[in-house]
Design an enzyme around this catalytic site. Sequence first.
Site, PDB file in Angstrom:
ATOM      1  N   ASN A 122       0.841  -1.205   0.000  1.00  0.00           N
ATOM      2  CA  ASN A 122       0.000   0.000   0.000  1.00  0.00           C
ATOM      3  C   ASN A 122       0.876   1.255   0.000  1.00  0.00           C
ATOM      4  O   ASN A 122       1.983   1.265   0.539  1.00  0.00           O
ATOM      5  CB  ASN A 122      -1.002  -0.001   1.162  1.00  0.00           C
ATOM      6  CG  ASN A 122      -0.403  -0.343   2.502  1.00  0.00           C
ATOM      7  OD1 ASN A 122       0.593  -1.038   2.582  1.00  0.00           O
ATOM      8  ND2 ASN A 122      -1.001   0.146   3.567  1.00  0.00           N
ATOM      9  N   GLU A 173      -3.582  -3.962  -3.180  1.00  0.00           N
ATOM     10  CA  GLU A 173      -4.221  -4.713  -4.270  1.00  0.00           C
ATOM     11  C   GLU A 173      -4.399  -3.829  -5.503  1.00  0.00           C
ATOM     12  O   GLU A 173      -4.161  -4.250  -6.631  1.00  0.00           O
ATOM     13  CB  GLU A 173      -5.595  -5.234  -3.833  1.00  0.00           C
ATOM     14  CG  GLU A 173      -5.572  -6.196  -2.660  1.00  0.00           C
ATOM     15  CD  GLU A 173      -5.732  -5.503  -1.317  1.00  0.00           C
ATOM     16  OE1 GLU A 173      -5.138  -4.417  -1.123  1.00  0.00           O
ATOM     17  OE2 GLU A 173      -6.442  -6.046  -0.465  1.00  0.00           O
ATOM     18  N   CYS A 233     -10.551  -4.648   0.634  1.00  0.00           N
ATOM     19  CA  CYS A 233     -11.651  -3.735   0.938  1.00  0.00           C
ATOM     20  C   CYS A 233     -12.610  -3.694  -0.266  1.00  0.00           C
ATOM     21  O   CYS A 233     -12.306  -4.226  -1.345  1.00  0.00           O
ATOM     22  CB  CYS A 233     -11.110  -2.338   1.248  1.00  0.00           C
ATOM     23  SG  CYS A 233     -10.505  -1.450  -0.203  1.00  0.00           S
TER      24      CYS A 233
HETATM   25  N1  THU Z   1      -5.260  -1.420   2.835  1.00  0.00           N
HETATM   26  C1  THU Z   1      -4.822  -2.156   1.769  1.00  0.00           C
HETATM   27  O1  THU Z   1      -3.743  -1.906   1.200  1.00  0.00           O
HETATM   28  N2  THU Z   1      -5.601  -3.184   1.341  1.00  0.00           N
HETATM   29  C2  THU Z   1      -6.785  -3.559   1.937  1.00  0.00           C
HETATM   30  O2  THU Z   1      -7.451  -4.444   1.432  1.00  0.00           O
HETATM   31  C3  THU Z   1      -7.232  -2.894   3.152  1.00  0.00           C
HETATM   32  C4  THU Z   1      -6.512  -1.656   3.513  1.00  0.00           C
HETATM   33  C5  THU Z   1      -4.421  -0.315   3.294  1.00  0.00           C
HETATM   34  C6  THU Z   1      -5.005   1.055   3.032  1.00  0.00           C
HETATM   35  C7  THU Z   1      -4.276   1.866   4.085  1.00  0.00           C
HETATM   36  O3  THU Z   1      -3.007   2.253   3.557  1.00  0.00           O
HETATM   37  C8  THU Z   1      -4.042   0.888   5.228  1.00  0.00           C
HETATM   38  O4  THU Z   1      -4.224  -0.406   4.683  1.00  0.00           O
HETATM   39  C9  THU Z   1      -4.997   1.082   6.392  1.00  0.00           C
HETATM   40  O5  THU Z   1      -6.313   1.068   5.987  1.00  0.00           O
END
Ligand code: THU
Length: 164
Positions: A62, A75, A114
């Site tokens: 992320n 993702e 998410c």
């Molecule tokens: N996040 C992801 O990278 N993928 C997910 O499926 C859920 C959340 C990240 C977004 C943000 O940078 C951190 O996790 C906290 O929400």
Amino acid sequence: MNQIQLNICLTSYNTEAELPETEQKLMAAARQATHKSYAPYSNFHVGAAVLLEDGTVFTAGNQENAAFPSGSCAEQSVIYWVGANYPNQQIKAIAVVARPGEARPDEYKPVSPCGACRQSLLEYEHRQQEPIRLLMMQPNGGVVVSESISNLLPVKFDADDLRG
Ligand code: THU
């Protein structure tokens, strides 16, 4: 009035060793990708790894931003990169893992995509007209697998809905 009940079927593996070797490596790649994530605000490091039909694996973590909504989930980061660079390669699977905090660098945590990520992944599944397996790490060393992205978005919106 009628009620419509939907069932979602997931496959649960007790250990990663039960997966095909390519997918075991994919899980390891997703874990590695958590160490390249840029998550200074949430400290929640997510890694995603994509397996292409030719066996190539691409990963991303992320990417957060001081203006919070401008960040990108792991993702979405990896799927858009693959879509942009390998538009003709079929995507076979994506693995997702999280790692909360820097204090325990080897402690991984389950995460499921998410809603926005499910929608983004669905686009590529629809585009290739072949399912993408989604592998989600479990706390006990196991793995839960969804055989497709649409399986996790049963009442979905995709390109078919745009057609008149
Ligand atoms: N996040 C992801 O990278 N993928 C997910 O499926 C859920 C959340 C990240 C977004 C943000 O940078 C951190 O996790 C906290 O929400």
